[in-house]
Design a protein around this motif. Sequence first.
Motif, short mmCIF file in Angstrom:
data_model
loop_
_atom_site.label_atom_id
_atom_site.label_comp_id
_atom_site.label_asym_id
_atom_site.label_seq_id
_atom_site.Cartn_x
_atom_site.Cartn_y
_atom_site.Cartn_z
N SER A 45 -6.53 -11.25 -0.10
CA SER A 45 -7.35 -10.84 1.03
C SER A 45 -8.44 -9.95 0.46
N LYS A 72 -8.81 -9.12 6.31
CA LYS A 72 -7.35 -9.07 6.37
C LYS A 72 -6.85 -10.49 6.59
N SER A 73 -5.66 -10.78 6.08
CA SER A 73 -5.16 -12.15 6.14
C SER A 73 -3.71 -12.15 6.59
N ARG A 74 -3.33 -13.20 7.31
CA ARG A 74 -1.94 -13.40 7.70
C ARG A 74 -1.45 -14.69 7.05
N THR A 92 6.52 -13.99 7.21
CA THR A 92 5.08 -13.80 7.36
C THR A 92 4.66 -12.53 6.62
N THR A 102 1.25 -9.96 6.32
CA THR A 102 -0.09 -9.55 6.73
C THR A 102 -0.68 -8.71 5.61
N ASN A 120 -3.51 -6.46 3.87
CA ASN A 120 -4.63 -5.57 4.13
C ASN A 120 -5.80 -5.93 3.21
N ALA A 170 0.62 -4.55 2.31
CA ALA A 170 1.02 -5.71 3.12
C ALA A 170 2.18 -5.32 4.02
N ASN A 194 6.56 -2.24 5.64
CA ASN A 194 5.20 -2.13 5.12
C ASN A 194 5.26 -1.52 3.72
N LYS A 201 -3.14 -2.90 10.87
CA LYS A 201 -2.96 -4.30 11.26
C LYS A 201 -3.82 -4.66 12.47
#
Length: 344
Positions: free
Chosen positions: A134, A139-141, A149, A151, A153, A177, A206, A266
């Motif tokens: 990312s 930001k990416s999921r 999953t 996420t 940063n 993440a 996290n 997030k």
Amino acid sequence: MAKFEKIEDFLEDGSFRESVLAGRRDPKWESWLKDNPKKAVCYHRAVAILKEIREDSEIWDPKRKKAVLDRLKSSRRKAGRAKKNTHRVTLHVAAVIGALVLVAFAWLIGWNGVEKKPEVATRSTNEEWVIKTSPAGQKSRIILSDGSTVTLNSDSEIRYRPGFSVAHREVYLKGEAFFEVAPDSLLAFKVYSGTLVTHALGTAFNIRNYENMDHKVQLTSGKVSVLHGSARENAIYLDPGQELILGRKGRLEKKDFDASKALLWKEGILHFDKAPFDEVVATLERWYGVQITLKNRPGRPIIVSAEFQKDYLSNVLNSLGYSFGFSYTLHQKKVTIQFNGNSL
């Protein structure tokens, strides 16, 4: 559509193999997955097996084919030894490996006839890795093949070796993440972040692992153990609402944290809680994809407590500049911060 109770049920289905090996989205399977959420783990395991076959068959030379088959045969021998040594349930694993070998042989002789398509993931030249990034300002999921999953940063990366969710669930993190881990009683989920290793089965947590910042593992649900270095006997266990902080000087600290504040990133919200100004600058660089230069910096420490909800960089800098006595110029992707002579 069949019931698909086991991984091999997916592997033996022609339409499933075709859609996965072709690397395309299939509305029929997406709809089925929504209607059968409890079978997501088996589904994603089957997807991972087929993807690994597809990746391993990328180079069509005899040496590559032999390496693939040798690895598959080795997996079968290991499964056989495990069956002799223990009385645990290994029939399911052997069936999966058997199906994998069967599909692999069929793939190697052109059973599916699917052309290799370029992968989104990046691979290194020295060792094969699947890498998801990312970049700064984004930001990416990511949905992993086991149903977990991640996420990511800004300016963060995860990487893992082929075979994820089949032979292992080990992820290496740089940056920050949030992980929502799918349960798996056989394969523990491990995150390597610097000198910390976080172990989980099914939970949410996290991890922050940026350079020049305290490293953190923050648990929101379930339970995890964290190792520092290689000392297994010194594992630290966290309950929901607890965090482990590894300071820049190597000091470990376990304490409670406020998840409602810690995870605001997030939602695109900047939150600083008594953060050193260097940390604020580094965060702004990652979030907005800019390079910041400081001039005439005061000799005293600058500590920032502030919150910005999905705001423009100019508004953030205006607010901070008013509070801490600096002006700034912004040109393309470069920011220069000039502190006033009498600031602080």
